[in-house]
Design an enzyme around this catalytic site. Structure first.
Site, PDB file in Angstrom:
ATOM      1  N   ASP A   1       0.814  -1.218   0.000  1.00 39.96           N
ATOM      2  CA  ASP A   1       0.000   0.000   0.000  1.00 39.96           C
ATOM      3  C   ASP A   1       0.847   1.267   0.000  1.00 39.96           C
ATOM      4  O   ASP A   1       2.019   1.254   0.379  1.00 39.96           O
ATOM      5  CB  ASP A   1      -0.884   0.037   1.251  1.00 39.96           C
ATOM      6  CG  ASP A   1      -2.021  -0.965   1.181  1.00 39.96           C
ATOM      7  OD1 ASP A   1      -1.997  -1.834   0.288  1.00 39.96           O
ATOM      8  OD2 ASP A   1      -2.922  -0.891   2.039  1.00 39.96           O
TER       9      ASP A   1
ATOM     10  N   HIS B   1       3.719  -2.446   3.027  1.00 46.33           N
ATOM     11  CA  HIS B   1       3.808  -1.106   2.428  1.00 46.33           C
ATOM     12  C   HIS B   1       5.122  -0.971   1.671  1.00 46.33           C
ATOM     13  O   HIS B   1       6.184  -1.240   2.242  1.00 46.33           O
ATOM     14  CB  HIS B   1       3.707  -0.029   3.512  1.00 46.33           C
ATOM     15  CG  HIS B   1       2.384  -0.044   4.230  1.00 46.33           C
ATOM     16  ND1 HIS B   1       2.098  -0.944   5.220  1.00 46.33           N
ATOM     17  CD2 HIS B   1       1.269   0.706   4.057  1.00 46.33           C
ATOM     18  CE1 HIS B   1       0.852  -0.744   5.648  1.00 46.33           C
ATOM     19  NE2 HIS B   1       0.325   0.253   4.957  1.00 46.33           N
TER      20      HIS B   1
HETATM   21 NI    NI Z   1      -2.582   3.065   3.295  1.00 47.42          NI
END
Ligand code: NI
Length: 471
Positions: free
Chosen positions: A283, A427
Site C-alpha cells: 500500500d 507497504h
Molecule cells: Ni494506506
C-alpha cells in the site's frame, strides 16, 4: 514511363453544388469570376475511378450514424473482425463531422450538415478498399470530401498510395500530377497538393483500365476548386506487390476472407480452487526508490503482487506505475490522498476514487477493479460508492505491521502465519519492508503456497462486496 490522363469529377447530383461553390469562392482565389464549367477543358472525360457495383464480402455490414440534432447522416462500411479498418472508417467520418463545426475557409461556419456515404473500390481475398465521400455544409457552402481506405489484411495494416507504387516511380507520379494541376486554372494551390501527395493521403484507386487514380477532395485543396482526380498509367513493374493485389481486387473482385478468429485467452496462470494461493499486497506507493527496488526483488523471485496505490503517488511516478503493470502485477485503488473515507461525504469519496482511477489509467491504460479504503475504514456509504464505481473492496487477513515495527524479522514472522487464501498487508514505502520481501516469499513458498494477485485469489469478485481473504 508515366503517362497522365486527367479526369474531372462531376458526379451527377454533386455537380450543381460543386459549381455553385466555385462561383462563391472567396476573393483570395485568382479565378473566381468564371464558373468551373467554362474553364474546364471540354475534352475532360468522366470519372475514371472504378468502384464496384456489387460487394461480395460475407462479413460486411454497415452502421448508420444519424443525428437529427446536428444533421449528421453517415452510412459506414464495417467488416467483422477487421478492427483497424473499421476504426479508420469511423475516424474519417468523425473528421468530416468536425469539419462541419470548424471554420470554413474564412466563411461563417455552416450549420452542421454532414452526409457520408461509401462505395467499394476493390475487394480481394486479403485486401479491401473503400471510398468514403462526405458532403459537409448546407447548400452553396457545401464542400465535397473524399477519402479512400485500403486495408491489407495479410499485413494487417492500412495502405496509402505510396504503398502501392514502387519507391523510384513515386517522384515521377507526383511531378506529373503537379504539372497537370498547374494547368488547371480552378485548382489554385498546387503546393498544398504536393504536400498531400508527399506526406498525406490522397484518394487512391484504379480506373477500369487498371491505371492508378489519385484524387483530392475539395476540402483538401484550394478555395473554389472542386474534387479532382488524376489518372496515372503506372506500368506493372512500378506497382508494388500489394499495389498489384489492389489493382487485381479492383478489376477482378473476390470476396475478402473472414478475419482470423482472435487467439483464445491465455489460460490463467494459476487455479486457486486447486492451488493453495496467498496474495501479498503493498500500500501507499509508488514511492521513489523503494518501489523500484521492490519490483526488482519481485521480478527476481518471479512473484506477482498487488499494489494499492495513492493517486498523488501515481501522478508523481507514472513510470513506476507503468512498470508495475508491465511486470505482471495488479494495481488497486487506495484513494487520492489517504483520508478516512468514512469521514467524507459521498461527493468527496467519489472524487478520491475517480481522480486516482484516472491517474492510474493515464499511466498504465489499465482500469483498477479493486479498492482498499485507507486504514481499512469503510461503512455502508463507502460500500455503496464502491459498488456504484465498480470496485470490490479488498481488505486483508494478515497485517505485518511493517509501518510500525520497521523490522524485517517481525515482518517475515507475521507473514509466515498465512493460511491458504490469506491477503497479506505490507507497504512499499518502507525500506525495511523491501528488505524483508525475499524472505517472506521464500517462507510462503516453503509452506507450499502459490503467490497470486488479489484478483487471481478472489476469482470473480463483486463490486461493493468486501474481501479479507478467501477463507
Ligand atoms: Ni494506506
Amino acid at each position: 514511363m508515366v503517362s497522365l490522363r486527367r479526369s474531372w469529377f462531376a458526379t451527377i447530383g454533386l455537380a450543381a453544388l460543386v459549381l455553385t461553390a466555385c462561383v462563391a469562392g472567396p476573393a483570395g482565389a485568382t479565378h473566381t469570376t468564371a464558373p468551373a464549367a467554362e474553364t474546364a477543358p471540354p475534352e475532360r472525360p468522366g470519372v475514371e475511378l472504378r468502384t464496384l457495383d456489387r460487394v461480395d464480402i460475407p462479413e460486411l455490414h454497415t452502421v448508420t450514424d444519424g443525428d437529427n440534432g446536428s444533421l449528421v447522416y453517415a452510412v459506414l462500411p464495417q467488416i467483422s473482425g477487421y478492427d483497424i479498418l473499421n476504426d479508420q472508417v469511423k475516424a474519417i467520418a468523425a473528421e468530416a463531422r468536425e469539419r462541419s463545426t470548424g471554420t470554413h475557409r474564412g466563411h461563417r461556419p455552416p450549420r452542421g450538415l454532414v452526409n457520408v456515404s461509401w462505395q467499394a473500390l476493390g475487394s480481394g481475398e486479403d485486401i479491401v478498399g473503400f471510398l468514403l465521400s462526405s458532403l459537409v455544409g448546407p447548400g452553396a457552402g457545401a464542400t465535397v470530401g473524399e477519402r479512400s481506405v485500403w486495408y491489407d489484411a495479410k499485413a494487417e495494416r492500412l495502405l496509402t498510395w505510396r504503398d502501392l507504387v514502387a519507391g523510384p516511380a513515386q517522384d515521377g507520379v507526383i511531378e506529373d500530377v503537379l504539372t497537370e494541376l498547374r494547368r488547371d486554372v480552378v485548382f489554385a494551390d498546387t503546393e498544398r497538393a504536393r504536400t498531400i501527395l508527399q506526406s498525406g493521403d490522397p484518394v487512391v484507386g484504379f480506373s477500369a483500365r487498371g491505371d492508378l487514380v489519385l484524387g483530392f477532395g475539395e476540402d483538401e485543396t484550394a478555395a473554389g476548386s472542386a474534387t479532382t482526380r488524376f489518372e496515372v498509367a503506372v506500368p506493372d513493374g512500378e506497382l508494388t506487390p500489394v499495389g498489384l493485389r489492389a489493382r487485381q481486387a479492383t478489376l477482378a473482385p473476390r470476396p475478402l476472407a473472414p478475419a482470423p478468429a482472435p487467439p483464445p485467452p491465455e489460460p490463467p496462470r494459476v487455479d486457486c480452487r486447486k492451488d493453495a494461493c496467498v496474495a501479498i499486497t503493498f500500500d501507499d506507493g509508488p514511492a521513489a526508490g523503494t518501489t523500484s527496488r521492490l519490483l526488482d526483488v519481485l521480478a527476481h523471485a518471479k512473484a506477482p503482487a498487488t499494489f494499492f496505490v495513492l493517486g498523488t503517488q501515481a501522478q508523481a511516478y507514472p513510470r513506476v506505475l507503468a512498470r508495475i503493470v508491465a511486470d505482471g502485477h495488479e494495481i488497486g485503488n487506495h484513494s487520492w490522498s489517504h483520508p478516512d473515507l468514512t469521514r467524507l461525504d459521498a461527493r468527496a469519496i467519489r472524487k478520491q476514487i475517480l481522480r486516482t482511477e484516472r491517474a492510474i489509467e493515464k499511466a498504465t491504460g489499465v482500469t483498477p477493479t479493486v479498492l482498499r479504503p485507507p486504514y481499512g475504514a469503510r461503512d455502508k456509504k463507502v460500500d455503496a460508492l464502491a459498488r456504484t464505481l465498480g470496485y470490490a473492496e479488498v481488505l486483508w487477513s494478515i497485517d505485518t505491521r511493517d509501518w510500525a515495527n520497521h523490522s524485517p524479522k517481525k515482518i517475515v514472522a507475521a507473514a509466515a502465519k498465512a493460511r491458504r487464501g490469506s491477503i497479506i498487508l505490507m507497504h512499499d514505502i518502507h525500506p525495511e519492508t523491501v528488505d524483508a520481501v525475499p524472505r517472506v516469499i521464500a517462507k510462503l513458498r516453503k509452506k507450499g503456497f502459490t503467490l497470486v494477485t488479489v484478483s487471481e485469489l478472489l476469482g470473480a469478485s463483486k463490486p461493493g462486496k468486501r474481501y479479507y481473504g478467501t477463507y
